[in-house]
Design an enzyme around this catalytic site. Structure first.
Site, mmCIF file in Angstrom:
data_model
loop_
_atom_site.group_PDB
_atom_site.id
_atom_site.type_symbol
_atom_site.label_atom_id
_atom_site.label_comp_id
_atom_site.label_asym_id
_atom_site.label_seq_id
_atom_site.Cartn_x
_atom_site.Cartn_y
_atom_site.Cartn_z
ATOM 1 N N GLU A 148 59.912 6.786 32.022
ATOM 2 C CA GLU A 148 60.007 5.816 33.119
ATOM 3 C C GLU A 148 59.925 4.363 32.679
ATOM 4 O O GLU A 148 60.599 3.509 33.246
ATOM 5 C CB GLU A 148 58.927 6.116 34.168
ATOM 6 C CG GLU A 148 59.176 7.366 35.000
ATOM 7 C CD GLU A 148 58.716 8.657 34.337
ATOM 8 O OE1 GLU A 148 58.153 8.590 33.216
ATOM 9 O OE2 GLU A 148 58.918 9.734 34.910
ATOM 10 N N GLU A 157 61.103 -2.525 43.499
ATOM 11 C CA GLU A 157 59.933 -2.245 42.659
ATOM 12 C C GLU A 157 60.246 -2.593 41.199
ATOM 13 O O GLU A 157 60.096 -1.790 40.280
ATOM 14 C CB GLU A 157 59.475 -0.779 42.787
ATOM 15 C CG GLU A 157 58.018 -0.574 42.437
ATOM 16 C CD GLU A 157 57.602 0.887 42.425
ATOM 17 O OE1 GLU A 157 57.984 1.641 41.527
ATOM 18 O OE2 GLU A 157 56.875 1.278 43.366
ATOM 19 N N HIS A 171 51.801 15.662 37.125
ATOM 20 C CA HIS A 171 53.069 16.290 36.750
ATOM 21 C C HIS A 171 53.820 15.566 35.633
ATOM 22 O O HIS A 171 54.876 15.993 35.203
ATOM 23 C CB HIS A 171 53.995 16.344 37.974
ATOM 24 C CG HIS A 171 54.467 14.994 38.411
ATOM 25 N ND1 HIS A 171 53.795 14.261 39.338
ATOM 26 C CD2 HIS A 171 55.526 14.244 38.011
ATOM 27 C CE1 HIS A 171 54.427 13.106 39.523
ATOM 28 N NE2 HIS A 171 55.475 13.071 38.719
ATOM 29 N N HIS A 208 53.608 20.111 41.795
ATOM 30 C CA HIS A 208 55.036 19.776 41.653
ATOM 31 C C HIS A 208 55.864 21.047 41.421
ATOM 32 O O HIS A 208 55.392 21.992 40.789
ATOM 33 C CB HIS A 208 55.159 18.840 40.450
ATOM 34 C CG HIS A 208 56.459 18.124 40.344
ATOM 35 N ND1 HIS A 208 57.623 18.751 39.998
ATOM 36 C CD2 HIS A 208 56.784 16.827 40.528
ATOM 37 C CE1 HIS A 208 58.610 17.861 39.962
ATOM 38 N NE2 HIS A 208 58.120 16.678 40.291
ATOM 39 N N ASP A 256 61.856 3.719 38.661
ATOM 40 C CA ASP A 256 61.933 4.023 37.232
ATOM 41 C C ASP A 256 62.466 5.411 36.896
ATOM 42 O O ASP A 256 62.214 5.925 35.817
ATOM 43 C CB ASP A 256 60.535 3.869 36.617
ATOM 44 C CG ASP A 256 59.501 4.794 37.266
ATOM 45 O OD1 ASP A 256 59.895 5.655 38.073
ATOM 46 O OD2 ASP A 256 58.312 4.664 36.939
ATOM 47 N N ARG A 307 55.719 13.953 32.555
ATOM 48 C CA ARG A 307 56.294 14.534 31.342
ATOM 49 C C ARG A 307 55.382 14.359 30.121
ATOM 50 O O ARG A 307 55.200 15.269 29.325
ATOM 51 C CB ARG A 307 57.618 13.831 31.046
ATOM 52 C CG ARG A 307 58.811 14.721 31.009
ATOM 53 C CD ARG A 307 60.073 13.894 31.153
ATOM 54 N NE ARG A 307 60.762 14.299 32.358
ATOM 55 C CZ ARG A 307 61.668 15.256 32.399
ATOM 56 N NH1 ARG A 307 62.014 15.890 31.299
ATOM 57 N NH2 ARG A 307 62.236 15.589 33.526
HETATM 58 C C1 UD1 Z 1 61.001 12.982 38.277
HETATM 59 C C2 UD1 Z 1 61.022 11.570 37.696
HETATM 60 C C3 UD1 Z 1 59.631 10.996 37.692
HETATM 61 C C4 UD1 Z 1 58.978 11.078 39.049
HETATM 62 C C5 UD1 Z 1 59.037 12.511 39.534
HETATM 63 C C6 UD1 Z 1 58.449 12.635 40.914
HETATM 64 C C7 UD1 Z 1 62.655 11.126 35.892
HETATM 65 C C8 UD1 Z 1 62.903 11.179 34.452
HETATM 66 N N1 UD1 Z 1 61.472 11.622 36.310
HETATM 67 O O1 UD1 Z 1 60.276 13.809 37.386
HETATM 68 O O2 UD1 Z 1 59.686 9.633 37.298
HETATM 69 O O3 UD1 Z 1 57.633 10.661 38.969
HETATM 70 O O4 UD1 Z 1 60.393 12.943 39.547
HETATM 71 O O5 UD1 Z 1 58.381 13.933 41.375
HETATM 72 O O6 UD1 Z 1 63.482 10.663 36.634
HETATM 73 N N2 UD1 Z 1 62.384 20.781 40.882
HETATM 74 C C9 UD1 Z 1 62.735 21.696 41.874
HETATM 75 N N3 UD1 Z 1 62.889 21.236 43.149
HETATM 76 C C10 UD1 Z 1 62.701 19.939 43.483
HETATM 77 C C11 UD1 Z 1 62.339 19.021 42.479
HETATM 78 C C12 UD1 Z 1 62.200 19.461 41.178
HETATM 79 O O7 UD1 Z 1 62.894 22.854 41.617
HETATM 80 O O8 UD1 Z 1 62.852 19.598 44.662
HETATM 81 C C13 UD1 Z 1 62.247 21.246 39.472
HETATM 82 C C14 UD1 Z 1 63.566 21.577 38.803
HETATM 83 O O9 UD1 Z 1 63.390 22.706 38.047
HETATM 84 C C15 UD1 Z 1 63.813 20.395 37.876
HETATM 85 C C16 UD1 Z 1 62.409 20.001 37.508
HETATM 86 O O10 UD1 Z 1 61.650 20.217 38.708
HETATM 87 O O11 UD1 Z 1 64.557 20.768 36.763
HETATM 88 C C17 UD1 Z 1 62.244 18.611 36.992
HETATM 89 O O12 UD1 Z 1 62.785 17.626 37.842
HETATM 90 P P1 UD1 Z 1 63.177 16.190 37.201
HETATM 91 O O13 UD1 Z 1 63.703 15.328 38.302
HETATM 92 O O14 UD1 Z 1 64.003 16.359 35.997
HETATM 93 O O15 UD1 Z 1 61.814 15.601 36.662
HETATM 94 P P2 UD1 Z 1 60.441 15.400 37.369
HETATM 95 O O16 UD1 Z 1 59.416 15.914 36.434
HETATM 96 O O17 UD1 Z 1 60.470 15.911 38.763
#
Ligand code: UD1
Length: 385
Positions: free
Chosen positions: A134, A120, A210, A243, A98, A212
């Site tokens: 999601e 899934e 974590h 996270h 998702d 949103r």
């Molecule tokens: C994303 C998924 C969510 C999932 C989650 C698992 C979407 C909309 N959301 O959310 O469904 O449950 O991943 O973790 O697809 N960041 C880092 N390094 C990393 C990963 C993230 O620095 O390795 C930071 C970055 O600043 C990034 C922020 O986390 O901008 C958000 O990452 P993003 O993938 O946009 O959303 P998640 O909240 O991680």
């Protein structure tokens, strides 16, 4: 003999964990040419999983930007995937779950008239804002998909109700259980040294949060409730794997940074996370995956959300939907911590989500769909509650 060209596409940590056993299974199949494409919607958290499962990406979009927006990620993936499909055109892409990677890659494939297999598939909370975004990502991917790999009979029912043809749905179980058969071990030694120092005779609560829709007051309530619970229960320690998203990280640190018996750890790799779950007393989480993993290990789960797209373990009694109200989190968690009867009722290991053979069923379904074998694989039948 022409091989079926299958490209697995994923971008975040949970997708990678759940796709890893499937990629291994695809690689073992002689009739399939398997390619891996990562969008790197996550960078560090994704690379950690790739390394752990020894998976090398054939294509890497490297889209992650700090504080990225949903539209920004969607846009970069859509354009990037088009370029990749111009270089290499698979017969089928496989996406998972998702995330924004899942939806955007499926749309890009559809525009190129490439078939989409959705792993899934069919989970529904029936509320477009929870989980956000999601629920809608998963629904939209379902609209684009040609093959739907539903983990449970319940998710198949959801798809049938939406008009998906039965012949396109394959009930496989969830690949996360396949992954856990690989990661969970007795006498496991953690890579994160701090975890090797934990006394697991205490009541250890594993925490992740974590989402949103919980950003802001939700996460703040969760952290304040944790602080209160630890303060009131001396035998309790909390291990919170935080996270990397700065919105989440900053707030957790602000509220819990200096709290005794609360360990704030960076994201754990899949093996450390699964083994921590195996050793802990209970779990508090707003994640989807943990709601599947913990019941398999017989650990009670307090879900920090009001609705879930995974009703099976709620029905079975292992998972309790609590939401993010401060008082309610404290009450329900202390009930599990201190009332033996409640704990015993919740702790029985159940496996409505898989039997460790989901990846195998998915590969067999692909062979069936592409006329390499003539029988549709038998459906996974989980325990009924
Ligand atoms: C994303 C998924 C969510 C999932 C989650 C698992 C979407 C909309 N959301 O959310 O469904 O449950 O991943 O973790 O697809 N960041 C880092 N390094 C990393 C990963 C993230 O620095 O390795 C930071 C970055 O600043 C990034 C922020 O986390 O901008 C958000 O990452 P993003 O993938 O946009 O959303 P998640 O909240 O991680």
């Amino acid at each position: 003999m022409e091989k079926i060209k299958v490209m697995s596409i994923f971008g975040t940590r949970p997708e990678a964990i759940k796709m890893a056993p499937l990629i291994k299974e695809l690689e073992r199949c002689e009739e399939i040419e398997s390619k891996v494409c990562v969008t790197a919607q996550h960078r560090e958290m994704l690379d950690q999983v790739l390394e752990h499962f020894n998976i090398t990406a054939d294509f890497d979009l490297n889209v992650m930007k700090e504080k990225q927006s949903l539209s920004g990620v969607t846009n970069r993936i859509l354009i990037g995937m088009e370029e990749i499909f111009n270089q290499y055109t698979p017969d089928l892409i496989l996406v998972h779950g998702d995330t924004t990677t899942t939806f955007s890659s499926s749309l890009a494939a559809f525009y190129k008239q490439i078939q989409v297999g959705h792993v899934e598939a069919g989970l529904r909370s029936f509320d477009k804002h929870f989980p956000y975004p999601e629920e809608i990502n998963r629904k939209l991917t379902g609209v684009l998909a040609d093959m739907h790999f539903a983990p449970t009979a319940n998710s198949k029912e959801n798809l049938l109700r939406e008009g998906v043809k039965e012949e396109d749905i394959f009930v496989t179980g969830n690949t996360v259980i396949d992954a856990m058969n690989f990661t969970v071990q007795d006498n496991y030694k953690f890579k994160c040294e701090e975890l090797n120092l934990i006394d697991f005779n205490k009541k250890i609560i594993m925490v992740t949060a974590h989402r949103r829709e919980n950003w802001g007051s939700g996460i703040r309530n969760i952290c304040n409730a944790i602080k209160e619970i630890v303060g009131r229960n001396e035998n309790v320690e909390v291990i919170y794997s935080v996270h990397l998203n700065p919105v989440v990280k900053d707030m957790v640190k602000e509220v819990l940074g200096e709290t005794e018996r609360v360990h704030l750890l960076p994201p754990l790799d899949a093996s450390d996370a699964h083994n921590l779950m195996n050793k802990c007393f209970m779990v508090m989480t707003d994640s989807g995956g943990l709601q599947e993993e913990a019941p398999h290990l017989g650990k009670p789960v307090i879900v920090l959300r009001d609705v879930t797209e995974r009703p099976e373990a709620v029905k079975a009694g292992t998972v309790k939907l609590v939401g993010t109200n401060y008082d309610k989190i404290i009450k329900e968690t202390e009930d599990v911590l201190n009332n033996q009867q409640v704990y015993n009722k919740m702790k029985s290991a159940i496996n409505p989500y898989g039997d460790g053979k989901a990846s195998k069923r998915i590969v067999e379904s692909i062979l069936y769909k592409f006329n390499k074998c003539c029988e549709k694989p038998e459906e996974f039948k989980g325990e009924e509650f």
